[in-house]
Design a protein around this motif. Structure first.
Motif, PDB file in Angstrom:
ATOM      1  N   MET A   1       1.035  -1.731  -0.096  1.00 23.83           N
ATOM      2  CA  MET A   1      -0.488  -0.124  -0.441  1.00 23.83           C
ATOM      3  C   MET A   1       0.683   1.636  -0.208  1.00 23.83           C
ATOM      4  O   MET A   1       2.700   1.087   0.688  1.00 23.83           O
ATOM      5  CB  MET A   1      -1.063  -0.371   1.157  1.00 23.83           C
ATOM      6  N   ALA A   2       0.696   2.177  -0.226  1.00 24.53           N
ATOM      7  CA  ALA A   2       1.232   3.732  -0.779  1.00 24.53           C
ATOM      8  C   ALA A   2       0.154   4.371  -0.153  1.00 24.53           C
ATOM      9  O   ALA A   2      -0.676   4.847   0.056  1.00 24.53           O
ATOM     10  CB  ALA A   2       1.068   4.346  -1.879  1.00 24.53           C
ATOM     11  N   ILE A   3       1.121   5.465   0.575  1.00 20.63           N
ATOM     12  CA  ILE A   3       0.598   6.735   1.530  1.00 20.63           C
ATOM     13  C   ILE A   3       0.644   7.640   0.399  1.00 20.63           C
ATOM     14  O   ILE A   3       1.876   8.202  -0.697  1.00 20.63           O
ATOM     15  CB  ILE A   3       1.067   7.824   2.041  1.00 20.63           C
ATOM     16  N   LEU A   4      -0.462   8.323  -0.247  1.00 20.06           N
ATOM     17  CA  LEU A   4      -1.242   9.164  -0.860  1.00 20.06           C
ATOM     18  C   LEU A   4      -1.127  10.554  -0.903  1.00 20.06           C
ATOM     19  O   LEU A   4      -0.947  11.097   0.867  1.00 20.06           O
ATOM     20  CB  LEU A   4      -2.267   9.168  -1.567  1.00 20.06           C
ATOM     21  N   PRO A   5      -0.561  11.710  -1.271  1.00 18.53           N
ATOM     22  CA  PRO A   5      -0.537  13.198  -0.993  1.00 18.53           C
ATOM     23  C   PRO A   5      -1.956  13.840  -0.603  1.00 18.53           C
ATOM     24  O   PRO A   5      -2.463  13.445  -1.321  1.00 18.53           O
ATOM     25  CB  PRO A   5       0.033  13.775  -1.954  1.00 18.53           C
ATOM     26  N   MET A  32      -8.316   2.442  -3.345  1.00 20.11           N
ATOM     27  CA  MET A  32      -9.461   2.273  -1.941  1.00 20.11           C
ATOM     28  C   MET A  32      -8.555   1.957  -0.774  1.00 20.11           C
ATOM     29  O   MET A  32      -8.566   2.816  -0.201  1.00 20.11           O
ATOM     30  CB  MET A  32     -10.711   1.568  -1.566  1.00 20.11           C
ATOM     31  N   ASP A  33      -7.566   0.520  -1.275  1.00 17.79           N
ATOM     32  CA  ASP A  33      -6.627   0.218   0.224  1.00 17.79           C
ATOM     33  C   ASP A  33      -5.461   1.465   0.704  1.00 17.79           C
ATOM     34  O   ASP A  33      -5.171   1.860   1.634  1.00 17.79           O
ATOM     35  CB  ASP A  33      -5.967  -1.089  -0.257  1.00 17.79           C
ATOM     36  N   ASP A  34      -4.873   1.627  -0.550  1.00 18.67           N
ATOM     37  CA  ASP A  34      -3.857   2.863  -0.701  1.00 18.67           C
ATOM     38  C   ASP A  34      -4.590   4.283   0.618  1.00 18.67           C
ATOM     39  O   ASP A  34      -3.948   5.647   0.621  1.00 18.67           O
ATOM     40  CB  ASP A  34      -3.772   3.644  -1.706  1.00 18.67           C
ATOM     41  N   MET A  35      -5.932   4.537   0.135  1.00 17.84           N
ATOM     42  CA  MET A  35      -6.291   5.514   0.923  1.00 17.84           C
ATOM     43  C   MET A  35      -6.607   5.541   2.120  1.00 17.84           C
ATOM     44  O   MET A  35      -6.545   6.155   2.820  1.00 17.84           O
ATOM     45  CB  MET A  35      -8.154   5.826   0.246  1.00 17.84           C
ATOM     46  N   LEU A  36      -7.368   4.271   2.274  1.00 19.28           N
ATOM     47  CA  LEU A  36      -7.087   4.059   3.886  1.00 19.28           C
ATOM     48  C   LEU A  36      -5.712   4.220   4.917  1.00 19.28           C
ATOM     49  O   LEU A  36      -5.662   4.371   6.035  1.00 19.28           O
ATOM     50  CB  LEU A  36      -7.746   2.875   3.937  1.00 19.28           C
ATOM     51  N   THR A  38      -3.355   5.781   3.730  1.00 17.60           N
ATOM     52  CA  THR A  38      -3.102   7.749   4.078  1.00 17.60           C
ATOM     53  C   THR A  38      -4.099   8.585   5.248  1.00 17.60           C
ATOM     54  O   THR A  38      -3.560   9.194   5.898  1.00 17.60           O
ATOM     55  CB  THR A  38      -3.576   7.788   2.684  1.00 17.60           C
ATOM     56  N   MET A  39      -5.057   7.416   5.459  1.00 14.43           N
ATOM     57  CA  MET A  39      -5.634   8.012   6.243  1.00 14.43           C
ATOM     58  C   MET A  39      -5.825   7.775   7.531  1.00 14.43           C
ATOM     59  O   MET A  39      -5.387   8.630   8.455  1.00 14.43           O
ATOM     60  CB  MET A  39      -7.456   7.759   5.467  1.00 14.43           C
ATOM     61  N   TYR A  40      -4.924   6.654   7.417  1.00 12.31           N
ATOM     62  CA  TYR A  40      -4.816   6.479   8.933  1.00 12.31           C
ATOM     63  C   TYR A  40      -3.142   6.738   9.453  1.00 12.31           C
ATOM     64  O   TYR A  40      -2.882   6.927  10.819  1.00 12.31           O
ATOM     65  CB  TYR A  40      -3.977   4.586   9.338  1.00 12.31           C
ATOM     66  N   ASP A  41      -2.231   6.942   8.493  1.00  9.28           N
ATOM     67  CA  ASP A  41      -1.268   7.394   8.639  1.00  9.28           C
ATOM     68  C   ASP A  41      -1.234   9.323   9.171  1.00  9.28           C
ATOM     69  O   ASP A  41      -0.733   9.962   9.993  1.00  9.28           O
ATOM     70  CB  ASP A  41      -0.408   7.780   7.296  1.00  9.28           C
ATOM     71  N   ALA A  42      -2.367   9.116   8.156  1.00 10.21           N
ATOM     72  CA  ALA A  42      -2.409  11.703   8.740  1.00 10.21           C
ATOM     73  C   ALA A  42      -2.502  11.786  10.246  1.00 10.21           C
ATOM     74  O   ALA A  42      -1.931  12.379  10.343  1.00 10.21           O
ATOM     75  CB  ALA A  42      -3.609  11.446   8.292  1.00 10.21           C
ATOM     76  N   PRO A  43      -3.335  11.324  10.675  1.00  6.74           N
ATOM     77  CA  PRO A  43      -4.730  10.046  10.992  1.00  6.74           C
ATOM     78  C   PRO A  43      -5.935  11.018  11.277  1.00  6.74           C
ATOM     79  O   PRO A  43      -5.695  11.953  11.757  1.00  6.74           O
ATOM     80  CB  PRO A  43      -4.440   9.792  12.482  1.00  6.74           C
ATOM     81  N   GLY A  44      -7.005  10.029  10.187  1.00 12.56           N
ATOM     82  CA  GLY A  44      -8.186  10.747  10.202  1.00 12.56           C
ATOM     83  C   GLY A  44      -9.044   9.361  10.368  1.00 12.56           C
ATOM     84  O   GLY A  44      -8.429   8.694  10.426  1.00 12.56           O
ATOM     85  N   ILE A  45     -10.432   9.624  10.364  1.00 12.35           N
ATOM     86  CA  ILE A  45     -11.545   8.892  10.500  1.00 12.35           C
ATOM     87  C   ILE A  45     -12.576   8.421   9.115  1.00 12.35           C
ATOM     88  O   ILE A  45     -13.189   7.896   8.954  1.00 12.35           O
ATOM     89  CB  ILE A  45     -12.138   8.858  11.997  1.00 12.35           C
ATOM     90  N   GLY A  46     -12.416   9.651   8.038  1.00  8.64           N
ATOM     91  CA  GLY A  46     -12.238   9.665   7.309  1.00  8.64           C
ATOM     92  C   GLY A  46     -11.370  10.119   5.611  1.00  8.64           C
ATOM     93  O   GLY A  46     -11.253  11.300   6.691  1.00  8.64           O
ATOM     94  N   PRO A  72     -12.249  -0.832   8.740  1.00  2.29           N
ATOM     95  CA  PRO A  72     -12.336   0.498   7.782  1.00  2.29           C
ATOM     96  C   PRO A  72     -14.166  -0.811   6.889  1.00  2.29           C
ATOM     97  O   PRO A  72     -14.038  -1.331   6.781  1.00  2.29           O
ATOM     98  CB  PRO A  72     -11.217  -0.579   6.807  1.00  2.29           C
ATOM     99  N   GLN A  73     -14.600   1.304   6.330  1.00  2.97           N
ATOM    100  CA  GLN A  73     -15.377   0.843   5.609  1.00  2.97           C
ATOM    101  C   GLN A  73     -15.650   1.685   4.430  1.00  2.97           C
ATOM    102  O   GLN A  73     -14.611   2.582   3.935  1.00  2.97           O
ATOM    103  CB  GLN A  73     -17.163   1.272   6.434  1.00  2.97           C
ATOM    104  N   TYR A  74     -15.756   1.104   3.307  1.00  8.48           N
ATOM    105  CA  TYR A  74     -15.297   1.389   2.120  1.00  8.48           C
ATOM    106  C   TYR A  74     -16.798   1.897   1.438  1.00  8.48           C
ATOM    107  O   TYR A  74     -17.913   1.398   1.166  1.00  8.48           O
ATOM    108  CB  TYR A  74     -15.056   0.359   1.337  1.00  8.48           C
ATOM    109  N   PHE A  75     -16.939   3.221   0.624  1.00  6.96           N
ATOM    110  CA  PHE A  75     -18.042   3.458   0.323  1.00  6.96           C
ATOM    111  C   PHE A  75     -17.187   4.330  -1.380  1.00  6.96           C
ATOM    112  O   PHE A  75     -17.160   4.756  -1.451  1.00  6.96           O
ATOM    113  CB  PHE A  75     -18.412   4.856   0.413  1.00  6.96           C
ATOM    114  N   VAL A  76     -18.358   2.931  -2.742  1.00  4.95           N
ATOM    115  CA  VAL A  76     -18.452   3.768  -3.708  1.00  4.95           C
ATOM    116  C   VAL A  76     -19.906   4.081  -4.263  1.00  4.95           C
ATOM    117  O   VAL A  76     -20.509   3.672  -3.606  1.00  4.95           O
ATOM    118  CB  VAL A  76     -17.855   2.324  -4.558  1.00  4.95           C
ATOM    119  N   ASN A  77     -19.717   4.932  -5.037  1.00  6.84           N
ATOM    120  CA  ASN A  77     -21.174   5.623  -5.264  1.00  6.84           C
ATOM    121  C   ASN A  77     -22.269   6.331  -4.390  1.00  6.84           C
ATOM    122  O   ASN A  77     -22.953   5.527  -4.460  1.00  6.84           O
ATOM    123  CB  ASN A  77     -21.466   5.360  -6.615  1.00  6.84           C
TER     124      ASN A  77
END
Length: 171
Positions: A1-5, A32-36, A38-46, A72-77
């Motif tokens: 997984m990658a941390i995104l800016p 979505m895994d990369d987003m998650l 990134t969110m954990y690293d920030a840290p945030g909840i969404g 984790p919860q993933y929401f598409v559309n």
């Protein structure tokens, strides 16, 4: 997984409306895994996809506390198709408006239809922090930030503080 800016205000991309996703496939699941991560690293909840520069209707949420297993919860559309008349107030923050917080009033409950991590249609009734968080993240998909719910004066002060904070981190 990658941390995104994560992009921050006043980046104009944060005002874009995101487009629906055609299908949930392996590439989207990896994103979505990369987003998650990134969110954990920030840290945030969404985190909404637009916050990492992709204007697509995708968001991730995890409300588990530090002493709990990740959930984790993933929401598409995602689509909010019902909100309660009862309102709730929560002191919100945002990874795209770092270190700034303000009380925002939103419906206390909502119902959301979405596609999950596997592309299966789901329906969820959200209350409490989940209702607040999903509405906050859904706002991102429509080019709205939590500061847009505040007075112009408060919003301008917060944006100015973020600009200074970002500038100071670069120097």
């Amino acid at each position: 997984m990658a941390i995104l800016p994560i992009i921050t205000v006043p980046d104009p991309m944060l005002k874009f409306s995101s487009t629906p996703v055609e299908k949930v496939d392996d590439a989207l699941r990896k994103f979505m895994d990369d987003m998650l991560e990134t969110m954990y690293d920030a840290p945030g909840i969404g985190l909404a996809a637009i916050q990492v520069g992709r204007p697509i209707r995708v968001l991730v949420i995890d409300l588990a506390r530090d002493d709990e297993e990740p959930d984790p919860q993933y929401f598409v559309n995602p689509d909010i198709y019902w909100t309660s008349e009862e309102m709730g107030v929560y002191n919100e923050g945002c990874l795209s408006v770092p270190e700034q917080y303000a009380e925002v009033e939103r419906p206390a409950e909502c119902k959301v239809r979405y596609l999950d991590y596997n592309g299966e249609e789901q329906d969820i009734h959200c209350t409490g922090l989940l209702a607040t968080c999903i509405q906050h993240e859904m706002d991102h998909l429509n080019g709205i930030l939590f500061v847009d719910h505040l007075s112009k004066l408060k919003r301008d002060i917060m944006v100015k503080k973020v600009k200074k904070l970002t500038r100071d981190k670069v120097l």
